[in-house]
Design a protein around this motif. Structure first.
Motif, mmCIF file in Angstrom:
data_model
loop_
_atom_site.group_PDB
_atom_site.id
_atom_site.type_symbol
_atom_site.label_atom_id
_atom_site.label_comp_id
_atom_site.label_asym_id
_atom_site.label_seq_id
_atom_site.Cartn_x
_atom_site.Cartn_y
_atom_site.Cartn_z
ATOM 1 N N ALA A 185 0.567 -1.043 0.099
ATOM 2 C CA ALA A 185 -0.108 0.395 -0.138
ATOM 3 C C ALA A 185 1.034 1.415 -0.508
ATOM 4 O O ALA A 185 0.803 2.270 -0.723
ATOM 5 N N VAL A 186 2.027 1.240 0.709
ATOM 6 C CA VAL A 186 2.905 2.404 0.912
ATOM 7 C C VAL A 186 3.614 2.507 -0.620
ATOM 8 O O VAL A 186 3.925 3.380 -1.107
ATOM 9 N N LEU A 187 3.999 1.477 -0.949
ATOM 10 C CA LEU A 187 4.772 1.525 -2.382
ATOM 11 C C LEU A 187 3.460 1.863 -3.534
ATOM 12 O O LEU A 187 4.541 2.861 -4.505
ATOM 13 N N HIS A 188 2.450 1.714 -4.066
ATOM 14 C CA HIS A 188 1.847 2.376 -4.577
ATOM 15 C C HIS A 188 1.063 4.006 -4.579
ATOM 16 O O HIS A 188 0.156 4.570 -5.214
ATOM 17 N N GLN A 189 1.860 4.428 -3.457
ATOM 18 C CA GLN A 189 1.971 5.858 -2.780
ATOM 19 C C GLN A 189 2.629 6.482 -3.381
ATOM 20 O O GLN A 189 2.246 7.565 -3.465
ATOM 21 N N VAL A 190 3.453 5.585 -3.904
ATOM 22 C CA VAL A 190 5.147 6.603 -3.891
ATOM 23 C C VAL A 190 4.901 7.394 -5.778
ATOM 24 O O VAL A 190 4.338 6.725 -6.888
ATOM 25 N N GLU A 191 4.853 8.266 -5.837
ATOM 26 C CA GLU A 191 4.836 9.385 -6.633
ATOM 27 C C GLU A 191 5.907 9.546 -8.411
ATOM 28 O O GLU A 191 7.175 10.067 -7.511
ATOM 29 N N LEU A 192 5.851 8.828 -9.224
ATOM 30 C CA LEU A 192 7.169 8.796 -9.925
ATOM 31 C C LEU A 192 6.664 9.320 -11.627
ATOM 32 O O LEU A 192 6.113 8.179 -11.379
ATOM 33 N N ASP A 193 7.788 10.462 -11.793
ATOM 34 C CA ASP A 193 6.499 10.458 -13.232
ATOM 35 C C ASP A 193 7.282 9.861 -14.912
ATOM 36 O O ASP A 193 6.213 9.777 -15.434
ATOM 37 N N ASP A 194 8.395 9.120 -13.698
ATOM 38 C CA ASP A 194 9.327 9.062 -15.374
ATOM 39 C C ASP A 194 9.204 7.034 -15.978
ATOM 40 O O ASP A 194 10.515 7.406 -15.977
ATOM 41 N N LEU A 195 8.431 6.585 -14.982
ATOM 42 C CA LEU A 195 7.808 5.301 -15.098
ATOM 43 C C LEU A 195 7.376 4.491 -16.376
ATOM 44 O O LEU A 195 6.907 5.528 -16.765
#
Length: 470
Positions: free
Chosen positions: A267-277
């Protein structure tokens, strides 16, 4: 390709194909043992492998990359690989004799086998990963690692005088993971090295730093990723601190603390915001299923015929699936990708990190939890209740998830996982139960009455003639 234009599953190749016959030979342990005896010599004598197993295999163009394990002289398993040979690889080249190191691993093996169109190599002779010969040599790596690990020594974790190394993971021609251990009296300092055939390791170092910064903000340090140490550019080796703790696979009970920690970490990982994936779409998921079904069709047409109705039904079902909320997803999330030490959970292997549907991770985790129960010999009829409890725990963190989409990704993972495990000696017996569970999911979701009847005939119960033959 739009969802409405998804194609049906590719039909398996015919048995009469010479290349298919060669591939089947490379996946048959008794015939592999005969090939090794005929082509590999150790101390001037033919190699005498025992307990040959097909560990892993991967599609490679029109062929396969195959890893075999076997025992030598009654000792622990060694590893050799068969790689599709280029024309230049089939010309004999002078080379030194193979050697056996301790723990038992063959080194210096590079033997072309023109009859099967492959070259047999030990990991240190992989032509696409020439750095492995150096990386697996403690003498050659000692000074380089001492310099790279100076930040650890400055933090009170001294580097020892004696270095050991062990190959932990290996995908021929693509990547490898190596554990380095410094022995210093009573203490041992471990670091993880990751080698890629390209410069991906350098990007991985940067990615780990960015992900950890966001995980700290979201979890206060309760969820982590392995901390980067250095990147050795000439060797293409990314070094990370070793994650100490136990596997989350040890606590897959409904009330297990490790299981709850695994879902909290997701659940925590799913909240990480990375725009360049890079994006990973529903179409990409279907392509992976088609790819593994195609491999199975080339080497085991009877088994492919069993699973073909499931693949067709899954692809038809995919047309109804609505894309979910785009999040940062792991794409290979399951219990063995987590290390738990009681207070923190470390998420391993960010190589596949992408931007996609969070249900993909949830479905993949559920399918692996089902496989884990099969491997542990536990009862599976109550798995639906366990799956619902898992999803409920996740939803308390991030809100409602669409059950149909999770079920789709779970069935997808079970089908391709069954194809993959069909080609492995140790886990082959789990393929049919995985497909049966996928068939049950498809029938429950109403993948069409015709498909359901076909699945019931193709994936037969354990007492049937088909299951006994497999």
């Amino acid at each position: 390709m739009t969802p409405g234009r998804r194609t049906a599953a590719p039909r398996p190749a015919r048995d009469a194909s010479a290349s298919a016959s060669a591939l089947r030979t490379l996946l048959d342990p008794p015939q592999v043992a005969a090939i090794l005896r005929a082509h590999v010599r150790l101390d001037g004598r033919p190699l005498a492998p025992r307990r040959v197993r097909i560990e892993r295999c991967w599609p490679a163009g029109h062929g396969l990359r195959v890893c075999w394990s076997f025992t030598i002289r009654g000792r622990a398993a060694s590893t050799l690989c068969a790689l599709p040979a280029r024309p230049a690889d089939l010309n004999p080249r002078p080379s030194g004799p193979p050697t056996l190191i301790n723990p038992p691993e063959l080194r210096g093996v590079r033997v072309p086998v023109p009859r099967f169109g492959v070259v047999i190599v030990s990991p240190d002779c992989d032509p696409a990963l020439p750095q492995l010969a150096t990386l697996l040599n403690p003498v050659a790596m000692r000074a380089r690692l001492q310099r790279a690990c100076r930040p650890l020594a400055a933090a009170g974790r001294p580097v020892g005088a004696r270095l050991g190394c062990r190959l932990l993971g290996y995908k021929p021609g693509r990547r490898a993971a190596i554990r380095y251990e410094w022995f210093n009296g009573r203490t041992t300092l471990r670091v993880l090295g990751k080698l890629h055939h390209d410069r991906r390791g350098q990007r991985l170092i940067s990615l780990h730093r960015r992900v950890q910064q966001r995980l700290d903000e979201l979890s206060g340090g309760r969820v982590r990723v392995p901390q980067p140490i250095a990147y050795l550019r000439d060797l293409r080796l990314a070094l990370f601190e070793w994650a100490d703790g136990g596997s989350a696979a040890d606590g897959l009970g409904v009330d297990g603390r490790r299981l709850r920690a695994a879902l909290d970490a997701l659940a925590v990982l799913h909240q990480v915001e990375l725009d360049d994936l890079r994006p990973f779409t529903l179409e990409d998921e279907c392509a992976v299923v088609r790819r593994w079904f195609g491999v199975l069709g080339r080497v085991e047409p009877p088994r492919a015929a069993q699973v073909e109705p499931l693949v067709d039904a899954l692809l038809r079902w995919s047309r109804r699936i609505e894309p979910g909320l785009r999040r940062t997803i792991h794409r290979d999330f399951y219990e063995k990708q987590l290390v738990w030490n009681g207070s923190t959970t470390t998420v391993l292997d960010l190589d596949t990190l992408a931007r996609g549907d969070a249900c993909q991770d949830l479905g993949n985790l559920l399918s692996h939890a089902y496989l884990h129960r099969l491997q542990a010999g536990e009862s599976t009829p109550g798995f639906a209740r366990l799956a619902e409890q898992l999803l409920a725990h996740y939803e308390r963190r991030l809100g409602r998830v669409p059950r149909e989409t999770v079920a789709f990704y779970c069935a997808s993972s079970l089908i391709r996982g069954g194809c993959l495990h069909s080609l492995r000696t140790a886990t082959r017996r789990y393929a049919l139960p995985m497909w049966r569970h996928a068939a049950a999911i498809l029938r429950k979701q109403g993948a069409t009455a015709t498909a359901a009847r076909s699945q019931a005939r193709a994936v037969a119960p354990p007492t049937s003639r088909v299951a006994r033959a497999v």
